[in-house]
Structures are given as structure tokens and as C-alpha cells.
Design an enzyme around this catalytic site. Structure first.
Site, short mmCIF file in Angstrom:
data_model
loop_
_atom_site.label_atom_id
_atom_site.label_comp_id
_atom_site.label_asym_id
_atom_site.label_seq_id
_atom_site.Cartn_x
_atom_site.Cartn_y
_atom_site.Cartn_z
N SER A 84 0.82 -1.20 0.00
CA SER A 84 0.00 0.00 0.00
C SER A 84 0.85 1.26 0.00
O SER A 84 1.92 1.31 0.62
CB SER A 84 -0.91 0.00 1.23
OG SER A 84 -1.58 1.24 1.37
N THR A 105 -5.50 2.47 -7.18
CA THR A 105 -6.79 2.35 -6.50
C THR A 105 -7.64 3.57 -6.84
O THR A 105 -7.25 4.71 -6.59
CB THR A 105 -6.62 2.25 -4.98
OG1 THR A 105 -5.95 1.02 -4.68
CG2 THR A 105 -7.96 2.26 -4.28
N LYS A 135 -7.76 -0.72 -9.73
CA LYS A 135 -8.45 -1.42 -8.64
C LYS A 135 -9.66 -0.60 -8.17
O LYS A 135 -9.58 0.61 -8.03
CB LYS A 135 -7.49 -1.62 -7.46
CG LYS A 135 -8.09 -2.37 -6.27
CD LYS A 135 -7.03 -2.60 -5.21
CE LYS A 135 -7.57 -3.41 -4.05
NZ LYS A 135 -8.52 -2.64 -3.21
N TYR A 150 -1.98 5.29 -4.48
CA TYR A 150 -2.99 6.33 -4.31
C TYR A 150 -2.43 7.58 -4.97
O TYR A 150 -1.39 8.10 -4.56
CB TYR A 150 -3.25 6.62 -2.83
CG TYR A 150 -4.19 5.65 -2.15
CD1 TYR A 150 -5.49 5.47 -2.62
CD2 TYR A 150 -3.78 4.93 -1.02
CE1 TYR A 150 -6.36 4.58 -1.99
CE2 TYR A 150 -4.65 4.04 -0.39
CZ TYR A 150 -5.93 3.88 -0.89
OH TYR A 150 -6.79 3.00 -0.27
N HIS A 203 -13.67 -2.48 -2.17
CA HIS A 203 -12.86 -2.08 -1.02
C HIS A 203 -13.31 -2.81 0.24
O HIS A 203 -13.22 -2.28 1.36
CB HIS A 203 -12.94 -0.57 -0.81
CG HIS A 203 -11.61 0.07 -0.50
ND1 HIS A 203 -10.83 0.67 -1.45
CD2 HIS A 203 -10.93 0.21 0.66
CE1 HIS A 203 -9.73 1.16 -0.90
NE2 HIS A 203 -9.76 0.88 0.39
#
Length: 362
Positions: free
Chosen positions: A112, A162, A230, A136, A254
Site C-alpha cells: 500500500s 486504486t 483497482k 494512491y 474495497h
């Protein structure tokens, strides 16, 4: 050294033990859902409603297995650890421990942007692991590109953008518990980057900084790594993403943490697979708890799945050993399901492996 509690033999067992060992605010954060948890519940409900078709006396099964290949990377099973933020909330080893466990079981690992360990340190911990970087997008393209270049230089093998969380979901359990990150747990990979502008309006502040389709076009131009999107839950979004050059789609809501009252991911998976064709890699996320769930997702069009919350729970209960055990449980369950349904390989798993009550018996 962490040990696996006696009697833990399923992912549900890890979840029960994690609730006992984690501080209440941390549990509220890790297990939390958006609003009333309807999407979270539906993910499980719809997976549970799918029935399998057992087959007997199948031939040529002795050399069977559940290996899968994604973008040239060979995995022992069709699974990656999903991008999970702040893994040091669960255990001091955090992401460093999780990637070790994933490498030991030869499954993929997706780091992440909000990891609590530097992305370079995670890569160095298991240099031979299949590792992807979840991105992100940041308020500026310059800072977004800095993250992409760091991931490339550290040897990450794919970029996962994402798209379904431009703002946080409304998570009431987390709000009631008053959760905040404890000292020593932070998004270390963002520390040198400018902070996002603050404000009290979803639209003028947060959505004004959010990524859009042009951001995806720009990202496609910036990297030669496989690019996956995603958080896709609609056929139209999937088709547009493929037209713009993405290499993979991750069907995900999510885990029910962002928008409540959505369909389950398993409900939209078949239509998305049909829309993007056989050549596009399609992954499935949200709701996996059993090896049979992996089987169902593949039967309905997925090439592989991502596993999220359960990794956190296993890490909290028994550290990296728990994560490795959790992953092995799923592999054993998947192989048992395949064997009993007459599938010697992942490629043998099709919709015909699911029970279809209206199918002709003649």
C-alpha cells in the site's frame, strides 16, 4: 516468537482471536465497514449462495495443482496479499513480516501507498518475491510520479492504481471508538511529500484533488510496468480503462469500507469479464474467506484474487508465521475444492463447475 493458537484452522478462527488481542479502537479500524455494513455483508452473502458441482471418478488428477502465472510471475496459487495500510497496527514487523510470509508461500504481495514501512525496505526484505505497488494518486502529478519511480527503482513488478476511494468511507464504528494512529505507525512513504489541502467540503476540497481518467492516461504514459486499476464495479468503467491501456482490472468494492449499498463483487464479476474479454487480466477482491471462495471467483471469470482483512487478523494473532499459515490454509482448501470438483488446474475451473439448477439433466 509468535505462535499459532491451538485450534486455529480457518480464517474465521484468526478473526475471532484477533478481536481478543487487538485494542478496541484498532479492531474498530481494521474490521470497520462503511455506514451500515450492507456491502460488506452482501459480499459474503452472495459468495455463500453460489453452489459447487462435485464430480466423481475423474481421471488424470494425480499431477494436479493450483499454480497460476500473472504477467510472467509464477505463483503457487492464484492469490496476492491485498494492499493493506498501516500493517504495524497488527504486529511490530508490519509489512516486512507480511512479505516474508507471502514469499514463503509463493503468493503475490501488493504494498500500500499507506504502508508503515518504507517501500524500499519491503523490497529488500524479500527480493525474489512477486511484489506490486498500490498507488494512491497524490494531489500533484509530480509527487505521484515520485512514488511510481521509487517503486520502479525498488523492483516492484506492477502498479495498482486504486480508484474507488477518493475519499474515506463513512465508518461509524471507527468514529465511535475514537480511532487514531498510535505513535510509531504512520504512512512513511508520504513523509517527504506535500500534504493534501485540507477543507470541510467533499467536492471543493477532496474531489478537486482526486484522480480522473486523464490521470490514468498520464500514468499509462509514465511507466512500462503492468498497470492495473483497482476498485472497478461497472462494465462501463472496465471497458474505458482497457481502452485507455490498462493491463488489468481488479473488481473490488474495497471490502465494503468505502461506499455502502453496493452490489457484491461476485455479482458484477461475470459481466466485467465478458466486457473486457479473455486477454485482459481480471482479479477479484472483497469477501474471500475460504479456498472455495477463490474457486468460485475463478469460475466466474477471475484470474486470481486478493486477500485483505484476514491477513491483518493473522498478523495480529501470530505475526508472520500466522500470515504464512493463513495463506497455506487457503491453498489447502482451494486444492481440496478443485480435486472434489474434478479440476486438475486453475485453467479447468469454469462456470460449468458451479451448480446450475436449471440446466438440463439429459
Amino acid at each position: 516468537m509468535s505462535t499459532i493458537p491451538v485450534g486455529v484452522c480457518s480464517l474465521a478462527d484468526y478473526e475471532q482471536h484477533a478481536k481478543e488481542v487487538l485494542p478496541a479502537p484498532t479492531w474498530a479500524y481494521l474490521s470497520g465497514t462503511a455506514m451500515d455494513g450492507l456491502t460488506y455483508q452482501r459480499n459474503r452473502q452472495k459468495l455463500d449462495e453460489i453452489l459447487l458441482q462435485q464430480r466423481v471418478l475423474c481421471e488424470d488428477m494425480a499431477k494436479g495443482g493450483c499454480q497460476q502465472t500473472l504477467f510472467g510471475q509464477h505463483l503457487a496459487m492464484p492469490l496476492l496479499v491485498a494492499p493493506l495500510a498501516y500493517q504495524k497496527l497488527a504486529h511490530p514487523t508490519g509489512e516486512l513480516g507480511t512479505i516474508q510470509a507471502a514469499a514463503a508461500q509463493n503468493v503475490g504481495f501488493c504494498l500500500s501507498t499507506l504502508a508503515s514501512a518504507p517501500l524500499e525496505h519491503v523490497a529488500q526484505m524479500s527480493p525474489d518475491a512477486t511484489r506490486w505497488f498500490q498507488l494512491y494518486c497524490q494531489p500533484s502529478r509530480e509527487t505521484t510520479l515520485q512514488l511510481v519511480r521509487r517503486a520502479e527503482q525498488a523492483g516492484y513488478q506492477a502498479i495498482v492504481v486504486t480508484a474507488d476511494a477518493p475519499i474515506n468511507g463513512v465508518r461509524n464504528a471507527e468514529q465511535r471508538a475514537g480511532f487514531s494512529l498510535p505513535e510509531g505507525v504512520r504512512a512513511v512513504n508520504l513523509e517527504s511529500l506535500p500534504s493534501a489541502a485540507q477543507g470541510d467540503s467533499v467536492f471543493s476540497c477532496w474531489m478537486g484533488q482526486a484522480a480522473d481518467w486523464q490521470t490514468l492516461v498520464w500514468l499509462r504514459e509514465q511507466t512500462n510496468l503492468p498497470l492495473l486499476l483497482k476498485g472497478v464495479m461497472s462494465v462501463q468503467d472496465a471497458q474505458r480503462a482497457v481502452a485507455l491501456g490498462v493491463d488489468g482490472i481488479i473488481v473490488s468494492n474495497h471490502g465494503g469500507r468505502v461506499l455502502d449499498s453496493q452490489p457484491a463483487t461476485i455479482e458484477v464479476l461475470p459481466a466485467i469479464r465478458a466486457a473486457v474479454g479473455k486477454e485482459t487480466t481480471v482479479l477479484f477482491d472483497s469477501g474471500i474467506r475460504r479456498g472455495s471462495d477463490i474457486f468460485k471467483a475463478i469460475a466466474l471469470g477471475a484470474d486470481a484474487v486478493l486477500l485483505g482483512r484476514s491477513v491483518f487478523y493473522a498478523l495480529a494473532v501470530a505475526g508472520p508465521l500466522g500470515v504464512a499459515h493463513c495463506l497455506r490454509i487457503l491453498r489447502d482448501e482451494l486444492e481440496a475444492t478443485m480435486a472434489l470438483c474434478g479440476c486438475a488446474s486453475v485453467q479447468d475451473i469454469t462456470s460449468e463447475c458451479l451448480y446450475q439448477p436449471n440446466a438440463s439433466t439429459f
